[in-house]
Design a protein around this motif. Structure first.
Motif, PDB file in Angstrom:
ATOM      1  N   ASN A  49       3.138   3.895   8.598  1.00 14.78           N
ATOM      2  CA  ASN A  49       4.523   3.558   8.939  1.00 14.78           C
ATOM      3  C   ASN A  49       5.365   4.817   9.122  1.00 14.78           C
ATOM      4  O   ASN A  49       6.172   4.905  10.052  1.00 14.78           O
ATOM      5  N   SER A  50       5.160   5.796   8.259  1.00 11.38           N
ATOM      6  CA  SER A  50       5.941   7.031   8.341  1.00 11.38           C
ATOM      7  C   SER A  50       5.640   7.792   9.618  1.00 11.38           C
ATOM      8  O   SER A  50       6.529   8.437  10.202  1.00 11.38           O
ATOM      9  N   GLY A  88       4.670   6.324  12.364  1.00 16.15           N
ATOM     10  CA  GLY A  88       4.891   5.455  13.521  1.00 16.15           C
ATOM     11  C   GLY A  88       3.605   4.967  14.154  1.00 16.15           C
ATOM     12  O   GLY A  88       3.576   4.651  15.356  1.00 16.15           O
ATOM     13  N   PRO A  93       0.751   2.044  14.436  1.00 12.12           N
ATOM     14  CA  PRO A  93       0.646   0.604  14.164  1.00 12.12           C
ATOM     15  C   PRO A  93      -0.330   0.322  13.019  1.00 12.12           C
ATOM     16  O   PRO A  93      -1.369   0.960  12.891  1.00 12.12           O
ATOM     17  N   LEU A  94       0.016  -0.656  12.174  1.00 10.92           N
ATOM     18  CA  LEU A  94      -0.858  -1.059  11.113  1.00 10.92           C
ATOM     19  C   LEU A  94      -2.115  -1.716  11.683  1.00 10.92           C
ATOM     20  O   LEU A  94      -2.052  -2.438  12.688  1.00 10.92           O
ATOM     21  N   ALA A 143      -0.901   2.493   4.253  1.00  7.53           N
ATOM     22  CA  ALA A 143       0.081   1.776   5.071  1.00  7.53           C
ATOM     23  C   ALA A 143       1.399   2.541   5.136  1.00  7.53           C
ATOM     24  O   ALA A 143       2.060   2.578   6.188  1.00  7.53           O
ATOM     25  N   PHE A 144       1.764   3.171   4.024  1.00  5.46           N
ATOM     26  CA  PHE A 144       2.989   3.977   4.005  1.00  5.46           C
ATOM     27  C   PHE A 144       2.884   5.155   4.968  1.00  5.46           C
ATOM     28  O   PHE A 144       3.821   5.450   5.715  1.00  5.46           O
TER      29      PHE A 144
END
Length: 226
Positions: free
Chosen positions: A218-219, A221, A223-224, A214-215
Motif C-alpha cells: 500500500n505504501s 502503491g 496493488p494487493l 500488505a502495508f
C-alpha cells in the motif's frame, strides 16, 4: 563510526528495481536473520530490491552476532545515545543504496526488528527527504529520557507512514511498547498503524508477515495480490 555496511541481498525478480526495502536486524543477530522475508515478499513485489545489512558492531552478548549499539541496561539513556551513534553509518548506507538503484527516497522502506526497529524509526523520521514507509516489529521509539518524548517534535524532519507490530507475549520488549510508541507518533502527526499478534513472543508470525507485506504494498502503491 567509519564502518561501511553490507549484507545479504535479493535482486529484483523483474531485473529492474523501482522500490528498495532495507531490513534492520535485532540485537545479536545479523543480516541473514530477516532477508528471508524479502524472499517471500518478492512474489508480491517483483520490482523490489531487498538488502539486509549487518549491523556495524560485534555484539557483546553474542560474539557471533552484530549490534547497532551496545546494551548494558545500566544507563537509562543508552538507547538514545546508541541510535544517535549508529545513525550516520546507516544513513550513509541508505544513501549509497538509493544511488546504486537510482531510486528516490519515496521508493525506500525500512523494515526493522527489535533494536532494528529503534534504528528504523530514529533514522527514518530524520531523513532529509521523506521515505516511503517504516515497518517496525517488536520495537519501540527512542527519545532522550532527559527531555521526554515531546522533544521529538524538534528532531524529526519527515512523517512517512509507519506500521508497528508486536507480540502480546513479548518478554524482551514488553507489548506495552506498542501503544506507547503509537501514542508518541500520533502526537507527532506521523500516520501510524499498529497491530498486536496474539500469543506471540519476541518474533514475527504469519499474521505479522501478511500485514507487514500488505502495508508495504500500500505504501508503495502496488496493488494487493488477489
Amino acid at each position: 563510526m567509519s564502518t561501511t555496511l553490507d549484507g545479504p541481498r535479493i535482486a529484483p525478480a523483474s531485473g529492474t528495481a523501482t522500490q528498495l526495502v532495507v531490513f534492520l536486524h535485532g540485537y545479536g543477530a545479523d543480516g541473514n536473520d530477516l532477508i528471508d522475508l524479502g524472499a517471500q515478499w518478492q512474489r508480491w513485489m517483483p520490482d523490489t530490491a531487498f538488502v539486509s545489512p549487518n549491523a556495524p558492531e560485534p555484539c557483546g552478548m553474542s560474539p557471533m552476532g552484530r549490534q547497532w549499539f551496545d546494551l548494558t541496561f545500566q544507563n537509562p539513556n543508552e538507547r538514545w545515545v546508541g541510535v544517535n551513534h549508529a545513525a550516520p553509518v546507516l544513513n550513509a548506507f541508505l544513501d549509497s543504496e538509493l544511488a546504486r538503484y537510482n531510486l528516490k527516497p519515496a521508493q525506500l522502506a525500512l523494515v526493522g526488528f527489535s533494536q532494528g526497529t529503534m534504528m528504523a524509526l530514529h533514522v527514518g523520521l530524520r531523513r532529509p527527504e521523506q521515505i516511503g514507509a517504516i515497518l517496525g516489529y517488536s520495537g519501540i521509539i527512542v527519545f532522550d529520557e532527559a527531555r521526554g518524548p515531546e522533544s521529538l517534535a524538534d528532531d524529526i524532519t519527515s512523517k512517512p507512514p509507519v506500521m508497528l507490530i508486536h507480540g502480546d507475549q513479548d518478554q524482551v520488549i514488553p507489548p506495552q511498547a506498542l501503544p506507547i510508541s503509537k501514542q508518541i507518533l500520533d502526537d507527532l502527526g506521523v500516520p501510524t498503524q499498529a497491530h498486536i499478534s496474539r500469543g506471540l513472543a519476541h518474533g514475527i508470525d504469519g499474521e505479522g508477515f501478511q500485514r507487514g507485506g500488505a502495508f508495504l504494498l500500500n505504501s508503495f502503491g502496488i496493488p494487493l495480490p488477489k
